[in-house]
Design an enzyme around this catalytic site. Structure first.
Site, mmCIF file in Angstrom:
data_model
loop_
_atom_site.group_PDB
_atom_site.id
_atom_site.type_symbol
_atom_site.label_atom_id
_atom_site.label_comp_id
_atom_site.label_asym_id
_atom_site.label_seq_id
_atom_site.Cartn_x
_atom_site.Cartn_y
_atom_site.Cartn_z
ATOM 1 N N MET A 30 -13.355 -24.837 25.189
ATOM 2 C CA MET A 30 -14.177 -25.330 26.301
ATOM 3 C C MET A 30 -15.038 -24.193 26.856
ATOM 4 O O MET A 30 -15.537 -24.279 27.981
ATOM 5 C CB MET A 30 -13.284 -25.923 27.388
ATOM 6 C CG MET A 30 -12.501 -27.122 26.863
ATOM 7 S SD MET A 30 -12.219 -28.391 28.083
ATOM 8 C CE MET A 30 -11.209 -27.518 29.230
ATOM 9 N N GLY A 31 -15.174 -23.123 26.082
ATOM 10 C CA GLY A 31 -16.023 -22.011 26.524
ATOM 11 C C GLY A 31 -15.300 -21.097 27.495
ATOM 12 O O GLY A 31 -14.068 -21.096 27.556
ATOM 13 N N ALA A 32 -16.085 -20.304 28.254
ATOM 14 C CA ALA A 32 -15.525 -19.239 29.099
ATOM 15 C C ALA A 32 -14.588 -18.397 28.228
ATOM 16 O O ALA A 32 -13.415 -18.175 28.557
ATOM 17 C CB ALA A 32 -14.800 -19.804 30.318
ATOM 18 N N HIS A 37 -9.300 -16.546 22.692
ATOM 19 C CA HIS A 37 -10.096 -17.408 21.799
ATOM 20 C C HIS A 37 -10.514 -16.626 20.545
ATOM 21 O O HIS A 37 -10.448 -17.138 19.434
ATOM 22 C CB HIS A 37 -11.362 -17.903 22.510
ATOM 23 C CG HIS A 37 -11.110 -18.776 23.694
ATOM 24 N ND1 HIS A 37 -11.366 -18.373 24.986
ATOM 25 C CD2 HIS A 37 -10.643 -20.045 23.795
ATOM 26 C CE1 HIS A 37 -11.069 -19.343 25.824
ATOM 27 N NE2 HIS A 37 -10.625 -20.372 25.133
ATOM 28 N N LYS A 152 -0.410 -20.966 23.213
ATOM 29 C CA LYS A 152 -0.504 -20.942 24.682
ATOM 30 C C LYS A 152 -0.370 -22.373 25.226
ATOM 31 O O LYS A 152 0.285 -22.619 26.228
ATOM 32 C CB LYS A 152 -1.845 -20.322 25.075
ATOM 33 C CG LYS A 152 -2.358 -20.665 26.433
ATOM 34 C CD LYS A 152 -2.044 -19.566 27.388
ATOM 35 C CE LYS A 152 -2.362 -19.848 28.822
ATOM 36 N NZ LYS A 152 -3.333 -20.834 29.115
ATOM 37 N N SER A 189 -8.912 -18.545 30.757
ATOM 38 C CA SER A 189 -10.184 -18.541 31.501
ATOM 39 C C SER A 189 -9.909 -18.539 33.002
ATOM 40 O O SER A 189 -10.714 -18.065 33.793
ATOM 41 C CB SER A 189 -11.012 -19.766 31.150
ATOM 42 O OG SER A 189 -10.957 -20.021 29.784
HETATM 43 P P1 AMP Z 1 -9.528 -23.793 25.880
HETATM 44 O O1 AMP Z 1 -10.918 -23.279 25.779
HETATM 45 O O2 AMP Z 1 -8.788 -23.272 27.057
HETATM 46 O O3 AMP Z 1 -9.461 -25.280 25.715
HETATM 47 O O4 AMP Z 1 -8.751 -23.188 24.634
HETATM 48 C C1 AMP Z 1 -9.228 -23.320 23.331
HETATM 49 C C2 AMP Z 1 -8.161 -22.878 22.357
HETATM 50 O O5 AMP Z 1 -7.843 -21.508 22.592
HETATM 51 C C3 AMP Z 1 -6.852 -23.660 22.496
HETATM 52 O O6 AMP Z 1 -6.313 -23.914 21.210
HETATM 53 C C4 AMP Z 1 -5.986 -22.703 23.278
HETATM 54 O O7 AMP Z 1 -4.599 -22.892 23.065
HETATM 55 C C5 AMP Z 1 -6.447 -21.370 22.719
HETATM 56 N N1 AMP Z 1 -6.116 -20.286 23.631
HETATM 57 C C6 AMP Z 1 -6.476 -20.158 24.939
HETATM 58 N N2 AMP Z 1 -5.936 -19.046 25.473
HETATM 59 C C7 AMP Z 1 -5.207 -18.471 24.483
HETATM 60 C C8 AMP Z 1 -4.404 -17.293 24.415
HETATM 61 N N3 AMP Z 1 -4.210 -16.512 25.465
HETATM 62 N N4 AMP Z 1 -3.811 -16.996 23.231
HETATM 63 C C9 AMP Z 1 -3.974 -17.798 22.152
HETATM 64 N N5 AMP Z 1 -4.723 -18.921 22.167
HETATM 65 C C10 AMP Z 1 -5.327 -19.251 23.305
#
Ligand code: AMP
Length: 283
Positions: A30-32, A37, A152, A189
Site C-alpha cells: 500500500m506504499g509508504a 517492503h 509481519k 509505515s
Molecule cells: P503493506 O504495505 O503494509 O500492506 O505491506 C505490504 C507487504 O509488506 C505485506 O506482505 C506485509 O506483510 C509486508 N511487510 C510490511 N512490513 C514488513 C516488515 N517489517 N517485515 C516484513 N514484511 C513486511
C-alpha cells in the site's frame, strides 16, 4: 524505472516478458515503503528476473474511513527507495481505484475456513474480504510465478495461501521474515507516526514476545498469557488489544500444547492511537 498506471499497459509488457521465458515475482503493497517492503523485493530476486511492486491503498480493507484518508501516499519517495534496489528490474504498478474496482468499490465475500474469524478478523470487520478481493484481482492481472508476503502480517499470509488454494490460482506464495528496526520494533509505515516517547516504548512489544518464547518452553499457554496481560497492565504507555498463542495452520488459540504443532505468539497493542502488531514463532 517503469511505472504503470493501467492494467492494459502492464499486461501487454508482462506477456512479452513472459514469452521470453522470464520469471516474474510480485510484492503487493500500500506504499509508504520502508526497508521491510524492500526485504520482500530483495528476497524475490532469488527466484525471478523481474519484480513487480504494486502500490495501491486499497479502500475496501479499511473499516474506518478516517484511516483510509490518513494513509500516507508517498509515491515519489517510494519509487526512489525502490530504485536503490534496482532501476531496471523492478516495475511499479500504481493503479487508480477504477482500474481495480471498475464497477463498484466493494469487497467480494470469502470464506477462508475460519482463519478470517480469528485475531485481526475480530477487531477489523470486513478487513480480510477487502484484502482477499484486492490480492485476487492483482494476482489475476499480473499472473506472477511467485508472490511475496511478510510474516509481519502472519494471519494475512495464511489467508492468502488459503485464497490461492480455494480459487485455484497458479502462483507460489512465499512468506518472508519480519524485518525489524535495530530496537527490535517490527518495521511498519505506522512507526513514522509514533511520538518520540511512544517510539521509545514500542520495542517493549518485541521484547515481551522474546520472553514469551522462553517461557513457553516450560509454562502453559494460560500462564504465559496471564504474564503478558500483567506486563501490559503495568506498562504506562502501551495498551494491549490482544495477545494469543495459536497454532500456525489454523490460528486457533492453543488449549493444550502438542509437540506436533507449530505455535506463534501474536500481539496487537496501541501506542497512543497507533495500532501496532507483531508475532513470533515459539517452537
Ligand atoms: P503493506 O504495505 O503494509 O500492506 O505491506 C505490504 C507487504 O509488506 C505485506 O506482505 C506485509 O506483510 C509486508 N511487510 C510490511 N512490513 C514488513 C516488515 N517489517 N517485515 C516484513 N514484511 C513486511
Amino acid at each position: 524505472m517503469k511505472v504503470f498506471k493501467s492494467k492494459e499497459n502492464l499486461r501487454s509488457e508482462i506477456d512479452e516478458f513472459k514469452a521470453k521465458g522470464n520469471s516474474i515475482g510480485f510484492v503487493p503493497t500500500m506504499g509508504a515503503l520502508h526497508e521491510g517492503h524492500l526485504s520482500l523485493v530483495k528476497r524475490g530476486f532469488h527466484d525471478n528476473s523481474i519484480m513487480i511492486v504494486s502500490i495501491f491503498v486499497n479502500p475496501t480493507q479499511f473499516d474506518k474511513a478516517e484511516d483510509l484518508d490518513k494513509y500516507p501516499r508517498t509515491l515519489k519517495r517510494d519509487i526512489s527507495l525502490l530504485e536503490t534496489v534496482s532501476k531496471t528490474k523492478i516495475w511499479v504498478y500504481t493503479p487508480s481505484v477504477k482500474d481495480i474496482y471498475p464497477k463498484k468499490i466493494a469487497s467480494e465475500k470469502f470464506t477462508f475456513d475460519g482463519l478470517e474469524h480469528e485475531m485481526e478478523g475480530k477487531f477489523r470487520k470486513g478487513h480480510f474480504d477487502g484484502v482477499g478481493t484486492v490480492v485476487k484481482r492483482l494476482l489475476e492481472i499480473i499472473k506472477p510465478h511467485f508472490a511475496y508476503f511478510g510474516e509481519k502480517d502472519f494471519q494475512q499470509l495464511q489467508i492468502i495461501k488459503k485464497l490461492v488454494e480455494k480459487q485455484k490460482l497458479n502462483v507460489n506464495i512465499v512468506g518472508c521474515k519480519i524485518h525489524r528496526e535495530p530496537s527490535g520494533l517490527a518495521m511498519s509505515s505506522r512507526n513514522e507516526r509514533l511520538k518520540p516517547n511512544f517510539k521509545v516504548a514500542a520495542p517493549f512489544i518485541y521484547k515481551t514476545l522474546k520472553k514469551v518464547r522462553q517461557k513457553f518452553k516450560t509454562e502453559s499457554a494460560a500462564k504465559v498469557i496471564q504474564w503478558v496481560t500483567q506486563e501490559f497492565d503495568e506498562h504506562e504507555l502501551l495498551e494491549l488489544e490482544y495477545f494469543i498463542i495459536a497454532d500456525e495452520k489454523h490460528l486457533k488459540s492453543v488449549i493444550r500444547k502438542s509437540k506436533k504443532r507449530r505455535y506463534r505468539g501474536f500481539i496487537a497493542a496501541y501506542a497512543d492511537n497507533i495500532r501496532l502488531i507483531d508475532n513470533i514463532a515459539l517452537n
